[in-house]
Design a protein around this motif. Structure first.
Motif, PDB file in Angstrom:
ATOM      1  N   ASP A  29       0.808  -1.218   0.000  1.00 11.96           N
ATOM      2  CA  ASP A  29       0.000   0.000   0.000  1.00 11.96           C
ATOM      3  C   ASP A  29       0.845   1.274   0.000  1.00 11.96           C
ATOM      4  O   ASP A  29       0.310   2.377  -0.064  1.00 11.96           O
ATOM      5  CB  ASP A  29      -0.992   0.014   1.168  1.00 11.96           C
ATOM      6  CG  ASP A  29      -0.320  -0.027   2.523  1.00 11.96           C
ATOM      7  OD1 ASP A  29       0.922   0.047   2.599  1.00 11.96           O
ATOM      8  OD2 ASP A  29      -1.048  -0.147   3.535  1.00 11.96           O
ATOM      9  N   ASN A  37       2.589   2.797   2.315  1.00  8.93           N
ATOM     10  CA  ASN A  37       2.491   3.708   3.457  1.00  8.93           C
ATOM     11  C   ASN A  37       3.788   3.806   4.267  1.00  8.93           C
ATOM     12  O   ASN A  37       3.842   4.480   5.284  1.00  8.93           O
ATOM     13  CB  ASN A  37       1.324   3.312   4.373  1.00  8.93           C
ATOM     14  CG  ASN A  37       1.555   2.004   5.101  1.00  8.93           C
ATOM     15  OD1 ASN A  37       2.498   1.272   4.812  1.00  8.93           O
ATOM     16  ND2 ASN A  37       0.669   1.699   6.034  1.00  8.93           N
ATOM     17  N   GLN A  53       1.793  -2.599  12.611  1.00  4.42           N
ATOM     18  CA  GLN A  53       2.613  -2.167  11.471  1.00  4.42           C
ATOM     19  C   GLN A  53       4.080  -2.207  11.882  1.00  4.42           C
ATOM     20  O   GLN A  53       4.423  -1.859  13.010  1.00  4.42           O
ATOM     21  CB  GLN A  53       2.267  -0.715  11.070  1.00  4.42           C
ATOM     22  CG  GLN A  53       0.839  -0.509  10.633  1.00  4.42           C
ATOM     23  CD  GLN A  53       0.611  -0.988   9.214  1.00  4.42           C
ATOM     24  OE1 GLN A  53       1.418  -0.789   8.325  1.00  4.42           O
ATOM     25  NE2 GLN A  53      -0.521  -1.659   9.005  1.00  4.42           N
TER      26      GLN A  53
END
Length: 165
Positions: free
Chosen positions: A112, A114, A143
């Motif tokens: 993604d 990020n 994360q």
């Protein structure tokens, strides 16, 4: 001891290549990734319990692989020796190359974009890292940031980092 670690690390990088070329008994997924568990996971547990037995088993695997494909084994050993000599001559260059490969691998795994890895991203792109996900996720946000990974690596290898003395 340092050379043995380097030799072993080099073998781990080359084994998937052998598997892709059809060495009997080698396993590799169609997407080029090794299976996340199974023999490799069990071997990790064996290594924790008995490092000497683990070393003997790895040596036996290497000998078997070389017996099955001696020409490829000879090429691999020559490449490892070249790399070892190049790294002795310019260790900083080798360190930078390693860091660049690691950063690229992280970037590919971060689906993604990020800047951190979720558990699913880690399981898909970095399965060995995924097995230690909870231990590395210091703030328990689900994360893994580069900072958390760096801190875990330093804690595991000490301030000097892997392979340094």
């Amino acid at each position: 001891m340092k050379i043995n670690k380097l030799l072993f690390a080099s073998m781990l990088m080359v084994l998937p290549v052998f598997a892709a070329e059809g060495v009997p008994g080698a396993t590799i997924n169609s997407d080029g990734a090794r299976p996340p568990h199974g023999r490799h996971g069990a071997m990790g547990e064996t290594c924790k319990a008995g490092p000497e037995q683990c070393r003997r088993e790895r040596m036996a695997m290497r000998e078997k692989m070389c017996a099955q494909n001696p020409e490829k084994c000879k090429e691999m050993k020559a490449k490892m020796e070249q790399r070892r000599e190049a790294c002795k001559a310019d260790p900083e260059k080798c360190r930078q190359q390693h860091q660049a490969r690691a950063a690229e691998h992280f970037k590919k795994s971060d689906a993604d974009g990020n800047g951190s890895l979720s558990r699913a991203e880690a399981e898909k792109g970095m399965p060995r890292l995924a097995r230690r996900f909870d231990m590395i996720d210091a703030n328990k946000d689900g994360q893994l940031s580069r900072e958390e990974m760096s801190a875990a690596r330093k804690a595991h290898h000490g301030a000097k980092g892997p392979g340094k003395s």
